[in-house]
Every structure is written in structure tokens, then in C-alpha cells.
Design an enzyme around this catalytic site. Structure first.
Site, mmCIF file in Angstrom:
data_model
loop_
_atom_site.group_PDB
_atom_site.id
_atom_site.type_symbol
_atom_site.label_atom_id
_atom_site.label_comp_id
_atom_site.label_asym_id
_atom_site.label_seq_id
_atom_site.Cartn_x
_atom_site.Cartn_y
_atom_site.Cartn_z
ATOM 1 N N HIS A 53 36.801 -1.628 47.772
ATOM 2 C CA HIS A 53 37.610 -1.800 48.988
ATOM 3 C C HIS A 53 37.927 -3.281 49.201
ATOM 4 O O HIS A 53 39.073 -3.653 49.470
ATOM 5 C CB HIS A 53 36.859 -1.269 50.212
ATOM 6 N N SER A 61 28.908 4.487 58.028
ATOM 7 C CA SER A 61 30.187 4.017 57.487
ATOM 8 C C SER A 61 30.776 2.867 58.285
ATOM 9 O O SER A 61 31.495 2.026 57.740
ATOM 10 C CB SER A 61 31.197 5.169 57.467
ATOM 11 N N ARG A 117 31.808 0.332 43.656
ATOM 12 C CA ARG A 117 32.537 1.389 44.364
ATOM 13 C C ARG A 117 32.906 0.909 45.761
ATOM 14 O O ARG A 117 34.075 0.727 46.076
ATOM 15 C CB ARG A 117 31.708 2.680 44.397
ATOM 16 N N ASP A 118 31.922 0.622 46.606
ATOM 17 C CA ASP A 118 32.228 0.112 47.943
ATOM 18 C C ASP A 118 32.902 -1.255 47.842
ATOM 19 O O ASP A 118 33.796 -1.594 48.623
ATOM 20 C CB ASP A 118 30.951 0.013 48.785
ATOM 21 N N HIS A 157 25.993 -0.775 56.494
ATOM 22 C CA HIS A 157 26.975 -1.857 56.417
ATOM 23 C C HIS A 157 26.539 -2.991 57.332
ATOM 24 O O HIS A 157 25.723 -2.809 58.239
ATOM 25 C CB HIS A 157 28.370 -1.358 56.794
#
Length: 339
Positions: free
Chosen positions: A19, A169, A15-16, A200
Site C-alpha cells: 500500500h 485495520s 503485502r501491507d 497499525h
């Protein structure tokens, strides 16, 4: 949560990582990655477009394969892992939740900006009514004080959320800032809901911040194998598991198997390594939403401006997820200043 786990890990590579891959996952890649993560003992694997259900669009980038098809492939492949999906109210709709569940997903993760938890209430209600496990994401958690974040977490918990995440985020939080936020949520929620952390690597602190979260009371932790995520990537699952093994925290994940998965299966699916380069560093320093990286690189090339400066100005404007189109305005502004 199984008794053999102190911490439940969710892998967000599919999912991440979308990007970083510009949402171009194939069914074969999803099948291979889910199989490897499942074999290593990863208990939860998240699968959707990078921006969640309904994210495939002109604004965010179109998926190569429809996300619901990828969810179905993941469910068919996993023998033990649960498949989770992310949705942002307003981008995804309630019908998307129903379809994802029909395709076999069992964990609904609902994300809002950290000051807008109220927009998730009806979605949590639907998910709980349908018997889904629920997780809430309070994104850009660095941008408000711990006590205010805790009040937003209370809104999610009262709506039916079973675990509320402090979501860094931008990769902007630093150690004690993570601990303070997690502790505030733990104190507010008590036994009503668990607390999680999603980090992150934009300041190189993904694993360290995740350990700080665990020590502050977090029970669920996100990461991506090989750091496969937005910006400089997420906390690498294989490194987090190794550290947990060394400090006596049980994850239920086999360290050697997840290291093999990272090297032999996930890395070949990545277009490039997720690097802590100048642009990613600027996002962590300025507090910019990590998924802005590829958008900023594209607009910087298009308008002939510095992507680093573009990201710093986005941070000063306090842009949040969903405002990627404003990068064009900033690029034009920078272009005019050079004339």
C-alpha cells in the site's frame, strides 16, 4: 509451531507495505527483503498485492510485477521461512489460491470485514482440502463488540480456519480494547483454533497493542519491518522482537539481524518512512481503514480539499475496505461546501 517459539511472527512488509509503495515492488526488492528476513529467522513472510490476490486493478492500483511472480520469487529465496498470501473473497477468487499454492506458498490468509465471516467459508474449505495452513482476518475489529467478534471467529474456525486474527485495520484500538477482543476469541475458540493480532501505528500503539494481545492469549502476531505498511505502518517487527526479548517471550527471531534488515535492506526499498503524521493520526482517531491513506491523499490533491477532513468523514460514514471509490464522493461534497 516450533517449541522454540512462544509467539509466531508474520512479517507483512511485502503485502501491507505494498500500500505504502503503491504496489510497485520489483522482483529484486522482494528477493532482497525475503533473504534478509529469512536470515533473521522470521518464520512467515506474506507476499501479495496490498489488497490481496487479484487486487491489481484500476480501483486499487496496478502491480508493477504480477503478484504470483513475486510469490514465486519469495518461495525460491526463502530457505526456512514459509511464504503466505492474503486474499479477500470477491476480490480474489478460488483459482487464485490454487495458483499461489502451485507457486509454492503454503499459508492461505483469508480476510473479511469483521461482520462478514460467512463469505470465507468456501475458501477455507478449498484451502484445507488442498493442505494449506489457514489463517482468518476479521478486519476493522474495532467496529464491533468483543462478543460479536468472537461469534464471527467461530464461523471461520468451523469452516477450517486454524488461526483467527483480531485485525485492527484502522489502528484505532487502545490496549484494553485489544485485550478484550483477543480474550473473547480465545474463550470462544479454545483448542479449535489459535488467535492472532494485526496492528497499525495510527495511534502509535502498534507494539504496545501487540504485547497486550500476547498477554491476552494471542499466539500469532503480525508486523512489518521498519513499519512498512498502510497508514502509519504496522507494528515494527524489530521493535516488537526487542520488547519480546526483554520480557522473556520467544519469537525465534534474531534481534540484531532483524534490526540490520530494517536499516540496510527494507528502508532502501521504501519510497519514504511510514510516518505518524496528521493524516495517519486522523485514521486511527476516526477509525478509518489504513489503506485509505494514499487514496485520500490523491483525491485531496485532485479536488483541492483537506485529506485529514476527508479521512474523518470517511470514518463517520464507517467506510470499509473496498469502498475507496467513495472518497471521491466525499471530496466532491467538501468541494461544494467551500463554494
Amino acid at each position: 509451531m516450533r517449541s522454540s517459539w512462544d509467539i509466531r511472527v508474520t512479517d507483512t512488509s511485502l503485502r501491507d507495505g505494498s500500500h505504502h509503495k503503491r504496489h510497485q515492488f520489483t522482483g529484486e526488492e522482494v528477493r532482497a527483503i525475503v533473504g534478509a528476513l529469512d536470515h533473521a529467522g522470521v518464520p512467515v513472510i506474506e507476499v501479495t498485492h496490498g489488497d490481496g490476490l487479484g487486487g491489481s486493478s484500476f480501483n486499487y492500483g496496478f502491480s508493477k510485477v504480477p503478484e504470483q511472480e513475486l510469490i514465486s520469487i519469495a518461495v525460491d529465496t526463502a530457505k526456512n521461512a514459509k511464504i503466505a498470501f492474503l486474499m479477500l473473497p470477491g476480490l480474489g477468487i478460488k483459482d487464485d489460491i490454487i495458483v499461489a499454492q502451485d507457486n509454492g506458498a503454503s499459508i492461505c490468509r483469508i480476510a473479511t470485514h469483521c461482520t462478514e465471516a460467512d463469505v470465507s467459508i468456501q475458501h477455507f474449505g478449498l484451502a484445507r482440502d488442498r493442505g494449506l495452513e489457514t489463517v482468518g482476518f476479521l478486519m476493522m475489529a474495532h467496529s464491533i463488540a468483543p462478543e460479536k467478534l468472537a461469534k464471527q471467529a467461530r464461523i471461520m474456525a468451523d469452516a477450517g480456519c486454524q488461526c483467527v486474527y483480531v485485525v485492527d485495520s484502522a489502528g484505532a484500538l487502545v490496549l484494553e480494547q485489544v485485550s478484550d477482543r483477543v480474550e473473547a476469541l480465545v474463550q470462544e475458540l479454545g483448542s479449535d483454533a489459535q488467535v492472532g493480532f494485526h496492528g497499525h501505528e495510527n495511534l502509535g500503539l502498534g507494539v504496545a497493542n501487540s504485547i497486550a494481545a500476547v498477554r491476552a492469549g494471542a499466539k500469532q502476531i503480525d508486523g512489518s519491518t521498519r513499519r512498512f505498511g498502510a497508514g502509519a505502518g504496522n507494528a515494527p517487527v524489530e521493535a516488537f522482537v526487542g520488547v519480546c526479548d526483554k520480557i522473556g517471550v520467544k519469537t525465534g527471531i534474531d534481534f540484531f539481524a532483524i534490526a540490520d534488515a530494517a536499516e540496510d535492506v527494507v528502508r532502501p526499498a521504501m519510497p519514504a518512512e511510514c510516518l505518524l503524521d496528521r493524516q495517519a493520526l486522523m485514521m486511527g482517531y476516526a477509525g478509518v481503514y489504513s489503506s485509505f491513506l494514499k487514496h485520500a491523499e490523491r483525491q485531496a490533491e485532485r479536488y483541492g480539499v483537506s485529506s485529514a477532513e476527508l479521512l474523518v468523514r470517511a470514518g463517520k460514514r464507517k467506510l470499509v475496505g473496498g469502498q475507496e471509490d467513495q472518497l471521491i464522493d466525499i471530496a466532491l461534497e467538501l468541494q461544494r461546501e467551500r463554494l
